[in-house]
Write a protein that holds these residues in place. Sequence first.
Motif, PDB file in Angstrom:
ATOM      1  N   LEU A  73       4.276  15.731   9.469  1.00  0.00           N
ATOM      2  CA  LEU A  73       3.361  15.232   8.442  1.00  0.00           C
ATOM      3  C   LEU A  73       3.819  13.866   7.939  1.00  0.00           C
ATOM      4  O   LEU A  73       3.014  12.955   7.766  1.00  0.00           O
ATOM      5  CB  LEU A  73       3.263  16.236   7.294  1.00  0.00           C
ATOM      6  N   ARG A  74       5.122  13.707   7.730  1.00  0.00           N
ATOM      7  CA  ARG A  74       5.666  12.400   7.313  1.00  0.00           C
ATOM      8  C   ARG A  74       5.413  11.332   8.384  1.00  0.00           C
ATOM      9  O   ARG A  74       5.049  10.199   8.082  1.00  0.00           O
ATOM     10  CB  ARG A  74       7.166  12.511   7.047  1.00  0.00           C
ATOM     11  N   GLU A  75       5.609  11.690   9.640  1.00  0.00           N
ATOM     12  CA  GLU A  75       5.372  10.756  10.742  1.00  0.00           C
ATOM     13  C   GLU A  75       3.895  10.381  10.820  1.00  0.00           C
ATOM     14  O   GLU A  75       3.546   9.217  11.032  1.00  0.00           O
ATOM     15  CB  GLU A  75       5.842  11.375  12.062  1.00  0.00           C
ATOM     16  N   HIS A  76       3.029  11.357  10.636  1.00  0.00           N
ATOM     17  CA  HIS A  76       1.583  11.115  10.643  1.00  0.00           C
ATOM     18  C   HIS A  76       1.208  10.149   9.516  1.00  0.00           C
ATOM     19  O   HIS A  76       0.411   9.230   9.720  1.00  0.00           O
ATOM     20  CB  HIS A  76       0.846  12.456  10.488  1.00  0.00           C
ATOM     21  N   GLN A  77       1.796  10.352   8.349  1.00  0.00           N
ATOM     22  CA  GLN A  77       1.540   9.487   7.205  1.00  0.00           C
ATOM     23  C   GLN A  77       1.976   8.053   7.523  1.00  0.00           C
ATOM     24  O   GLN A  77       1.242   7.092   7.280  1.00  0.00           O
ATOM     25  CB  GLN A  77       2.277  10.016   5.973  1.00  0.00           C
ATOM     26  N   ARG A  78       3.167   7.901   8.069  1.00  0.00           N
ATOM     27  CA  ARG A  78       3.708   6.571   8.394  1.00  0.00           C
ATOM     28  C   ARG A  78       2.856   5.883   9.454  1.00  0.00           C
ATOM     29  O   ARG A  78       2.556   4.693   9.353  1.00  0.00           O
ATOM     30  CB  ARG A  78       5.162   6.708   8.871  1.00  0.00           C
ATOM     31  N   ASP A  79       2.447   6.620  10.489  1.00  0.00           N
ATOM     32  CA  ASP A  79       1.592   6.053  11.536  1.00  0.00           C
ATOM     33  C   ASP A  79       0.258   5.588  10.956  1.00  0.00           C
ATOM     34  O   ASP A  79      -0.255   4.532  11.336  1.00  0.00           O
ATOM     35  CB  ASP A  79       1.339   7.070  12.653  1.00  0.00           C
ATOM     36  N   GLY A  80      -0.308   6.379  10.055  1.00  0.00           N
ATOM     37  CA  GLY A  80      -1.574   5.997   9.426  1.00  0.00           C
ATOM     38  C   GLY A  80      -1.453   4.695   8.656  1.00  0.00           C
ATOM     39  O   GLY A  80      -2.320   3.814   8.738  1.00  0.00           O
ATOM     40  N   LEU A 116       0.860  -1.184   0.000  1.00  0.00           N
ATOM     41  CA  LEU A 116       0.000   0.000   0.000  1.00  0.00           C
ATOM     42  C   LEU A 116       0.891   1.227   0.000  1.00  0.00           C
ATOM     43  O   LEU A 116       1.738   1.396   0.878  1.00  0.00           O
ATOM     44  CB  LEU A 116      -0.907   0.013   1.229  1.00  0.00           C
ATOM     45  N   THR A 117       0.712   2.075  -1.012  1.00  0.00           N
ATOM     46  CA  THR A 117       1.479   3.315  -1.120  1.00  0.00           C
ATOM     47  C   THR A 117       0.525   4.490  -0.971  1.00  0.00           C
ATOM     48  O   THR A 117      -0.504   4.550  -1.648  1.00  0.00           O
ATOM     49  CB  THR A 117       2.204   3.405  -2.473  1.00  0.00           C
ATOM     50  N   GLU A 118       0.868   5.395  -0.077  1.00  0.00           N
ATOM     51  CA  GLU A 118       0.113   6.632   0.093  1.00  0.00           C
ATOM     52  C   GLU A 118       0.968   7.771  -0.442  1.00  0.00           C
ATOM     53  O   GLU A 118       2.117   7.935  -0.040  1.00  0.00           O
ATOM     54  CB  GLU A 118      -0.206   6.870   1.560  1.00  0.00           C
ATOM     55  N   ARG A 119       0.402   8.552  -1.346  1.00  0.00           N
ATOM     56  CA  ARG A 119       1.111   9.692  -1.936  1.00  0.00           C
ATOM     57  C   ARG A 119       0.267  10.943  -1.695  1.00  0.00           C
ATOM     58  O   ARG A 119      -0.845  11.059  -2.200  1.00  0.00           O
ATOM     59  CB  ARG A 119       1.319   9.460  -3.427  1.00  0.00           C
ATOM     60  N   LEU A 120       0.828  11.874  -0.943  1.00  0.00           N
ATOM     61  CA  LEU A 120       0.176  13.145  -0.659  1.00  0.00           C
ATOM     62  C   LEU A 120       0.837  14.215  -1.507  1.00  0.00           C
ATOM     63  O   LEU A 120       2.061  14.382  -1.460  1.00  0.00           O
ATOM     64  CB  LEU A 120       0.314  13.490   0.828  1.00  0.00           C
ATOM     65  N   GLU A 121       0.043  14.910  -2.302  1.00  0.00           N
ATOM     66  CA  GLU A 121       0.548  15.990  -3.155  1.00  0.00           C
ATOM     67  C   GLU A 121      -0.085  17.294  -2.698  1.00  0.00           C
ATOM     68  O   GLU A 121      -1.304  17.413  -2.639  1.00  0.00           O
ATOM     69  CB  GLU A 121       0.188  15.730  -4.622  1.00  0.00           C
ATOM     70  N   LEU A 122       0.761  18.254  -2.375  1.00  0.00           N
ATOM     71  CA  LEU A 122       0.302  19.576  -1.968  1.00  0.00           C
ATOM     72  C   LEU A 122       0.740  20.581  -3.022  1.00  0.00           C
ATOM     73  O   LEU A 122       1.918  20.652  -3.359  1.00  0.00           O
ATOM     74  CB  LEU A 122       0.897  19.955  -0.613  1.00  0.00           C
ATOM     75  N   GLY A 123      -0.195  21.336  -3.543  1.00  0.00           N
ATOM     76  CA  GLY A 123       0.126  22.313  -4.581  1.00  0.00           C
ATOM     77  C   GLY A 123      -0.241  21.797  -5.959  1.00  0.00           C
ATOM     78  O   GLY A 123      -0.940  20.812  -6.103  1.00  0.00           O
ATOM     79  N   ARG A 124       0.250  22.491  -6.965  1.00  0.00           N
ATOM     80  CA  ARG A 124      -0.058  22.163  -8.359  1.00  0.00           C
ATOM     81  C   ARG A 124       1.211  22.148  -9.189  1.00  0.00           C
ATOM     82  O   ARG A 124       2.202  22.756  -8.830  1.00  0.00           O
ATOM     83  CB  ARG A 124      -1.000  23.193  -8.956  1.00  0.00           C
ATOM     84  N   SER A 125       1.138  21.487 -10.328  1.00  0.00           N
ATOM     85  CA  SER A 125       2.252  21.474 -11.289  1.00  0.00           C
ATOM     86  C   SER A 125       1.909  22.382 -12.466  1.00  0.00           C
ATOM     87  O   SER A 125       1.618  21.932 -13.561  1.00  0.00           O
ATOM     88  CB  SER A 125       2.516  20.054 -11.784  1.00  0.00           C
TER      89      SER A 125
END
Length: 160
Positions: free
Chosen positions: A138-145, A106-115
């Motif tokens: 935020l990275r720690e929160h992602q990993r814990d989730g 399972l890969t979670e990818r969070l993208e903030l902003g636009r290209s």
Amino acid sequence: MIVLEDSIEISASPTDMFAFAANLDDNYLLMSDDHIHFESLTGDPVTEDSVFCQYEWFGDRLIGGKYRVKTVVPNRQLVYEVAFPRSILGGRLRFLIEPTETGIVLTERLELGRSIPAVSPVVEWFFTTILGSMMDSLREHQRDGLQNIKQALETDSFSR
């Protein structure tokens, strides 16, 4: 665009992960002690163009809002985007479900902003300035989730 991505191996099937996501109204609180509310407003979290809201604590800030289910590939991918007016700044959460011989990755990818070439540097500066000191959290929160999803799926302690 700022991207945070992490993956985890889980001894569960793609259909188990999809069942977990389909019932986020019940399973959202399992993902983090900081999560406080999830509600499907139209449809469900695995149906394109559905809308939901979610709220969670991040440090001492209550964050959240409305999101739209952008893309669904059954048992393989879910993409959620922030809804208007925050969609002007951009924001997307993508879950990729890759089958393995022993379960899934399972890969979670969070993208903030636009290209967008002319706009991206300004949006990145904004996010870096506002969130710069919070990126490690935020990275720690992602990993814990991801760890909490793993535990719920592997112990079959989630709503289907």
